[in-house]
Scaffold this active site. Structure first.
Site, mmCIF file in Angstrom:
data_model
loop_
_atom_site.group_PDB
_atom_site.id
_atom_site.type_symbol
_atom_site.label_atom_id
_atom_site.label_comp_id
_atom_site.label_asym_id
_atom_site.label_seq_id
_atom_site.Cartn_x
_atom_site.Cartn_y
_atom_site.Cartn_z
ATOM 1 N N GLY A 393 1.612 -1.774 -3.202
ATOM 2 C CA GLY A 393 2.787 -2.584 -2.863
ATOM 3 C C GLY A 393 2.737 -3.998 -3.011
ATOM 4 O O GLY A 393 1.823 -4.709 -4.082
ATOM 5 N N SER A 394 3.426 -4.916 -2.391
ATOM 6 C CA SER A 394 3.393 -6.355 -2.890
ATOM 7 C C SER A 394 2.266 -7.383 -2.438
ATOM 8 O O SER A 394 2.171 -8.190 -2.744
ATOM 9 C CB SER A 394 4.603 -6.822 -1.743
ATOM 10 O OG SER A 394 5.819 -6.368 -2.120
ATOM 11 N N ALA A 395 1.084 -6.464 -2.140
ATOM 12 C CA ALA A 395 -0.202 -7.255 -1.798
ATOM 13 C C ALA A 395 -0.636 -7.844 -2.879
ATOM 14 O O ALA A 395 -1.497 -8.340 -3.047
ATOM 15 C CB ALA A 395 -1.015 -6.466 -0.821
#
Length: 698
Positions: A393-395
């Site tokens: 995800g957004s990491a």
């Protein structure tokens, strides 16, 4: 007549000495030739023959040495060897099965042996090894078992094979006592010539040792020795990283047998089979001792002389502090238990965390909880950090923004973009978590702070030179996948990190085309971390690269290798691991500054949608990027389920202190049944508190 007799006698007298002299001369000549030949052989070939005699009568036997120890960064023993008394057997060359049978029946008078798993073949071999039993069975079995149809006698091997067959046909009935003896017979018979095997190395009583010692003369090849087993004085929270060692029965792994035999190993040697134990096998194993043994005419060892005492295995000093390791594992387990209590781990794989020094690549802690969704059982699984992949995800958005900066589609001074959702024909709207219209536009720093998916997709559209009209069309340059992944790879995402533990896997790339068409929607998903999968060690390397200013460091867990002294204590340092830069990412300091300020805002921003505020109160301060990915749970028992349940993976990457980082970490809680990004932040918060306290930074 007298005259004739006198002449005949004279002739006889003169002829006999001549013949004798000739005979003596011939004998002398033959002896001379023989002596000459012997001298010739002695002078010219004497060395060769002597070497042949020595080779035949003298054999070098190798013996094992204690395996090296493994210590943590503070010198605490993580892995050692516990020694136990053992009864051993060294098989002489040419020993007969009947001899082994006799030794077995004598030895079991003094030592209790447990029965093991035996085949009918094993039982028959034991029965036939009794003196005279093979001949008796051969006479009892049908003639067709001894001779072919043409009347010719079978070979000894064929006859023995038929003897075993005959015994099986008659039925094998052995008492528990005989089964124990058959187990011992199998162990001794299967030993290689002049190799040593352990007959009993557990629960050996002092009485048994004494009795065997008193009767060694009637037990050829049997002796009293010691065996070792790996022990973990600090607990097994790091055991899965350290790996395992084979048993004597397992010996050398089949896939490495040729290589290891060529390197001087024996088939039944105990060797490292996984991870650190395997990666550093040549160091930990040490060098075997060597003895020259003289073999008598009865094929028994008559004399043994030590040639080389051997070198004990070297020690490994790790980069991990066992106190910190225990705390990380405990924190991770506690938070996963909390998630389980909340009822959101039905399909969860577990949870994982890793911390490393971003300046050197030294691993500070690795922890994992493996969850079985079918049973709900959890086990420690630190190795999941390097061999399990998840869509994070957004990491990963820090790499997305820096990639766009390096690509030139935005600059440090000009990076504000409209924050609009993406409408592709025939697909649901692609947007961020917050409501559409929350922000009209965002710059790069704010986009990281609130984790804008729209901003990252806009970057991808620019890098792809896309022709995009909402709900109507989208066309991208076909190299968009390779471009985005090329930037990600520079940070370590999607490539092996090179960590010094065997078994590392790399991230998984999703497909780029479907039915010959570019998967434009998936390219947009890739930009905000919702497509490709990565290992957690890759995530730690990626955030470390940002933390240290652009150097992708090779992670390592062994800090140094140290000799072992004869008394078993640590000796001189042989080598120290030097930090290794794998590549330098080509961003400028001003470009890096944009992302670092954005990651600081993730934990210290004031907006309503700021994502990492649970880490705000840490001192020294930390920077981070949260992540949430939508995924699906694929049951291994039903991999073709057309409607797998949807899950949520939450993750976090961070580093601290923000202004001069000496620790970077990555955490993931995969496949939860509802969105909850708090667990990675709670784990990170406790990890920072523990680390700062242990290092005196708080």
């Amino acid at each position: 007549m007298d005259i004739i007799r006198k002449r005949t006698g004279s002739q006889a007298k003169s002829t006999i000495p001549f013949r004798l002299n000739l005979l003596f001369f011939i004998v002398f000549a033959l002896f001379a030739l023989l002596v000459g030949q012997l001298a010739y052989l002695q002078i010219v070939y004497g060395g060769k023959f002597q070497a042949e005699v020595d080779r035949t009568d003298k054999t070098v036997m190798k013996g094992s040495v204690p395996r090296g120890m493994i210590y943590d960064s503070k010198g605490r023993l993580l892995v050692g060897n516990s020694t136990e008394s053992a009864i051993t057997y060294t098989k002489s060359a040419g020993v007969k099965s009947s001899n082994i049978y006799q030794i077995v029946n004598r030895l079991t008078k003094y030592v209790k042996i447990d029965k093991g798993k035996l085949t009918d073949q094993d039982k028959a071999d034991y029965i036939l090894s009794a003196p005279g039993r093979s001949d008796k069975v051969a006479k009892q079995m049908p003639k067709s078992y001894r001779q072919a149809s043409d009347g010719s006698t079978y070979s000894n091997a064929k006859i023995y094979q038929n003897e075993v067959k005959y015994i099986k046909e008659q039925g094998i009935h052995l008492s528990d006592e005989d089964l124990a003896k058959a187990t011992l017979f199998k162990t001794m018979s299967s030993a290689y010539s002049l190799s040593t095997v352990f007959l009993k190395d557990k629960d050996l009583t002092s009485k048994e040792i004494a009795q065997v010692s008193e009767h060694l003369t009637e037990l050829p090849g049997v002796s009293v020795g010691t065996n070792w087993n790996r022990e973990y004085p600090q607990g097994k929270s790091i055991a899965s990283v350290i790996g395992g060692v084979s048993t004597e029965k397992q010996g050398i792994p089949d896939d490495e047998i040729n290589t290891m035999l060529a390197s001087g190993y024996s088939r039944n040697d105990r060797v490292g089979t996984s991870y650190l134990e395997k990666s550093y096998e040549s160091i930990l194993a040490g060098t075997k001792s060597e003895k020259q043994v003289s073999i008598g005419s009865n094929n028994q060892v008559k004399k043994s002389t030590e040639i080389y005492p051997g070198q004990k295995g070297g020690n490994l000093n790790l980069t991990i502090d066992s106190d910190f390791q225990k705390k990380v594992q405990s924190t991770l387990s506690t938070e996963f238990s909390s998630a389980k209590a909340a009822g959101i781990t039905k399909y969860s794989d577990g949870a994982y965390a890793v911390a490393m020094n971003p300046k050197t690549g030294a691993i500070l802690a690795m922890a994992g909880v493996r969850n079985n969704p079918q049973t709900g059982k959890t086990t420690e699984d630190a190795l999941g950090v390097i061999n399990r992949t998840f869509v994070m995800g957004s990491a990963v958005k820090g790499a997305t923004v820096l990639g766009a900066l390096m690509d030139g589609v935005i600059t440090p001074d000009n990076n504000t973009l409209p924050d609009n959702p993406i409408y592709l024909p025939g697909t649901p709207v692609k947007k961020s978590v917050y409501p559409i219209g929350t922000y009209s536009s965002l710059n790069a720093e704010s986009a990281l702070e609130v984790s804008s998916n729209e901003y990252m997709m806009a970057l991808a559209l620019k890098e792809a030179h896309a022709d995009y009209v909402p709900n109507k069309r989208i066309k991208m340059n076909p190299d968009i996948f390779s471009k985005l992944r090329g930037y990600f790879n520079q940070f370590g995402l999607g490539v092996k990190t090179g960590i010094d533990i065997s078994g590392e896997t790399k991230g998984i790339e999703g497909s780029t085309h479907l039915n010959g068409q570019l998967k434009t929607g998936s390219a947009l998903d890739l930009a905000y971390g919702n497509y490709d999968a990565y290992t957690l060690i890759e995530m730690a390397q990626y955030i470390s690269t940002i933390a240290n200013g652009g150097y992708r460091m090779q992670p390592y867990i062994v800090n140094s290798i140290q000799k072992t002294r004869n008394d078993g204590k640590k000796g001189a340092i042989e080598s120290v691991t030097q930090p290794k830069v794998l590549n330098r990412v080509g961003f400028t300091n001003s470009e890096l500054g944009v992302v670092k300020r954005g990651l600081y805002k993730v934990t210290h921003g004031s907006q309503y949608w700021t994502t990492g505020t649970r880490l705000r109160d840490l001192s020294p301060s930390v920077s981070a990027k949260t992540g949430t990915a939508q995924s699906f749970y694929y049951n291994p028992d039903d991999p073709n389920n057309p409607d797998p349940p949807e899950t949520i993976t939450t993750s976090l990457v961070s580093y601290g202190p923000s202004d001069d980082p000496n620790i970077a970490m990555a955490i993931v809680f995969p496949n939860l049944t509802s969105e909850s990004g708090s667990y990675p932040q709670l784990v990170a918060h406790q990890m920072y508190e523990d680390y700062y306290k242990l290092t005196g930074q708080k």
